[in-house]
Enzyme design. Structure first.
Site, PDB file in Angstrom:
ATOM      1  N   SER A   1       0.843  -1.196   0.000  1.00 27.06           N
ATOM      2  CA  SER A   1       0.000   0.000   0.000  1.00 27.06           C
ATOM      3  C   SER A   1       0.876   1.243   0.000  1.00 27.06           C
ATOM      4  CB  SER A   1      -0.898   0.002   1.238  1.00 27.06           C
ATOM      5  OG  SER A   1      -1.474   1.279   1.454  1.00 27.06           O
TER       6      SER A   1
ATOM      7  N   GLU B   1      -6.812 -10.286  -7.489  1.00 25.92           N
ATOM      8  CA  GLU B   1      -7.881  -9.296  -7.567  1.00 25.92           C
ATOM      9  C   GLU B   1      -8.045  -8.806  -9.006  1.00 25.92           C
ATOM     10  OE1 GLU B   1      -7.782  -6.198  -4.506  1.00 25.92           O
ATOM     11  OE2 GLU B   1      -6.390  -7.449  -3.382  1.00 25.92           O
TER      12      GLU B   1
END
Length: 527
Positions: free
Chosen positions: A344, A357
């Site tokens: 992140s 994802e």
């Protein structure tokens, strides 16, 4: 000869990672082309030149009856070279076969044929070396190559389009491209299957919770779950193999829509382009589309290919969904290595399974590509219509996406580990052995519906006592129903429950080991 619904089958004796951008000419701008579906094709030149600005525009190869050229807006709107350049290999292949056939039929001389073939070889080398300049004013891959050939070899090149239209030329290119694309996808599917079988082989005895409705259901062996993905992929491969059979029909010779009055030999072009299949006794089957109107207008093979890709993409998306969930802190069943994880920009602790994802996300565009071409085709009259120019970008996108999804799923499968301790500690929750307890009662002669009700009351008792079924005392069970005996404990607990499964294809240990061995043999995995 034997006719099928769409083909004539005839028996006869067998006989770039990155392209260099060319310096733009005066008044032209070199533009980076769009990405290719195949890595090998991506190495081709992506130099793209707009039409000449204020200079006199080149007369179109089809421009004999026109007194004025198209406007710049029309030229920009109608060009397809910015993406259909990816077909260059197949366009040149088709042109070589066509020129060879024309010569054998006496429609061009052997000398003209040789000049054309040499010119096409030179153009192909220029493209592969990144030195070929694609011109948008030449509209598409066909016109770019033909115009370049005329510039290079002169008059003989003007004979190449004899008994050929761009209508049958493009669908030939597209069928050849799809044939190779399917072969590439089949290789990637097998690679993923092998990775899943190898992963399953590392965890032969690991029991995991099985889910229905995303609720705890029954215990299953992890290899059993992983092999369910392998089964799905095998169906995907089967659909593509069947699709390839219908792709492998030669439309060349259909011309614009009505065929030709010239004495062409469609068998020869079908053979040269390998629209054939070997038979016994040195016989060969030739496949080509019989009806010339259907040959140029048919895009069923594109739709079928996109549909097969869409189903495969949905399967990969489901794997992605499951593994993303399992990698979450709430599950903690799976840990991806750093090689297949991302972080992140703001939260330093994060380790995200982003590849899966994106597999889940890219399935949407693959399905969307199918919807695009279905909608494109739904209102078209026979035969060819310019609308069909719009079939290529969705097709290229679908293949590019599915190849990437398969590749990254394979790498993910090779770089994950399952957290056995975390999984084992989670197994007591959810009364996973409840159905096996019902089977126990059936074996005692209790009708299944009655067994179902008895076990339901037993589970309710566990809930009130905050315990598992295996933790109930025999007296507690007998209070629910007197049929229970001491041997009931051989059916309780997830290990006992898994060992009681015996039906073919079930999650029982022996059954799963046999399934695993069968897949190792089928996929050619050495022990």
């Amino acid at each position: 000869m034997a006719f099928t619904s769409q083909s004539l089958i005839f028996r006869a004796p067998a006989s770039l990672p990155s392209g260099r951008v060319a310096a733009p000419s005066a008044g032209r701008v070199a533009l980076q082309g769009r990405g290719a579906a195949f890595t090998s094709v991506a190495a081709a030149s992506t130099s793209m030149a707009d039409s000449v600005g204020d200079e006199k525009k080149e007369t179109k190869l089809w421009g004999g009856r026109f007194e004025e050229g198209v406007t710049d807006a029309v030229e920009r709107f109608t060009e397809s070279i910015s993406y259909d350049w990816q077909l260059y290999k197949y366009d040149i292949m088709g042109s070589k076969a066509h020129a060879t056939m024309l010569a054998s039929q006496g429609l061009i001389t052997a000398g003209d044929r040789d000049i054309i073939l040499e010119g096409l070889d030179q153009i192909e080398r220029l493209i592969q070396e990144g030195k070929f300049e694609w011109r948008k004013d030449r509209e598409d891959v066909h016109m770019n190559i033909e115009a370049a050939l005329i510039e290079r070899v002169g008059e003989p090149a003007k004979k190449l389009h004899t008994a050929r239209s761009r209508n049958d030329q493009i669908v030939t290119d597209l069928r050849l491209w799809c044939r190779d694309a399917i072969d590439k996808i089949l290789i990637r599917i097998k690679q993923l299957q092998v990775s899943l079988v190898m992963l399953a082989s590392k965890y032969v005895d690991l029991i995991v919770p099985g889910y229905t409705h995303l609720q705890r259901a029954q215990p299953v062996l992890l290899p059993h779950l992983l092999l369910s993905y392998v089964e799905q992929l095998e169906r995907d491969a089967g659909r593509l193999v069947n699709c390839r059979e219908r792709v492998n029909f030669c439309p060349l010779g259909a011309c614009a829509l009505a065929g030709t009055g010239l004495p062409i030999d469609r068998f020869q072009t079908a053979k040269d382009l390998k629209f054939t299949a070997p038979m016994k006794n040195r016989q060969v089957l030739f496949f080509f589309l019989v009806n010339s109107i259907d040959a140029v207008s048919d895009r069923d093979f594109v739709l079928e290919f996109l549909a097969a890709n869409s189903i495969a993409a949905v399967h990969l998306s489901r794997i992605g969904e499951e593994w993303v969930l399992w990698a979450s802190e709430e599950f903690g069943f799976l840990t991806p290595s750093d090689k297949v994880s991302t972080g992140s920009s703001i939260m330093p602790q994060k380790k995200n399974p982003d590849p899966m994802e994106l597999v889940r996300g890219k399935s949407a565009r693959v399905v969307g590509d199918l919807m695009t071409v279905l909608t494109l085709c739904k209102g078209l009259p026979q035969a060819y219509n310019r609308d069909l120019q719009e079939d290529k970008e969705p097709l290229f996108d679908s293949v590019r996406a599915i190849l990437g999804m398969l590749e990254v799923c394979t790498e993910f499968a090779q770089n994950i580990s399952f957290n056995s301790k975390r999984i084992q500690s989670s197994l007591p929750a959810g009364y996973l052995d409840a159905t096996t307890l019902a089977d126990y009662l059936v074996k005692k002669g209790v009708p299944f519906r009655t067994s179902h009700e008895i076990v339901g009351r037993s589970v309710a008792l566990c809930v009130s006592k905050n315990c598992q079924l295996a933790e109930l005392q025999l007296d507690d069970l007998k209070a629910v129903h007197p049929v229970f005996e001491a041997d009931v404990y051989e059916y309780l607990g997830v290990e006992n429950a898994v060992n009681k499964f015996i039906s073919y294809g079930s999650t029982g240990s022996n059954q799963v080991k046999q399934q695993l061995e069968d897949w190792r043999i089928q996929l050619g995995i050495s022990s």
